[in-house]
Design a protein around this motif. Structure first.
Motif: not given
Length: 129
Positions: A54-63
């Motif tokens: 879940g954190e990976v899925i959130v990190a990509i748009p955050q980047a």
């Protein structure tokens, strides 16, 4: 099960680094994932892996969001913070946690302290006086 998750983790990191989904790159990524040495396996919880996914899925748009912010607004203030690491992580989950912090453009882990802390360098906008 954990071995498969480690291979998947390595392959995911390979694709994040190369951004190339050609057949040749997929084969190279699989070879790298299988040839990298494995550490001593420690039991990890599937719930922890799902949380990290879940954190990976959130990190990509955050980047992407942070990259656009840096291009539009000046970020010339630097701060080093000490953040607590998550408890009871396997080395693979610990690596992924550090990778996710470093993946976003505004942060990078400078050091991991064995006591369970990360030193994180952050680039921020200068606060208005």
């Amino acid at each position: 099960m954990v071995g498969n998750l480690n291979i998947l983790l390595r392959l995911t990191i390979w694709f994040l680094l190369t951004a190339d989904f050609s057949i040749a790159n997929i084969l190279i990524g699989l070879a790298v994932a299988f040839l990298l040495p494995r550490g001593i396996p420690r039991p990890s919880n599937i719930k922890q892996w799902l949380h990290v996914l879940g954190e990976v899925i959130v990190a990509i748009p955050q980047a992407y969001k942070e990259a656009i912010e840096i291009m539009i607004f000046p970020h010339n203030h630097e701060v080093v913070t000490v953040d607590r690491a998550k408890r009871q992580q396997t080395p693979s989950l610990l690596f992924l946690d550090i990778f996710l912090i470093t993946f976003t453009p505004k942060t990078i882990v400078q050091r991991y302290r064995e006591q369970g802390w990360y030193e994180v360098h952050r680039v921020t906008r200068r606060p208005n006086p």
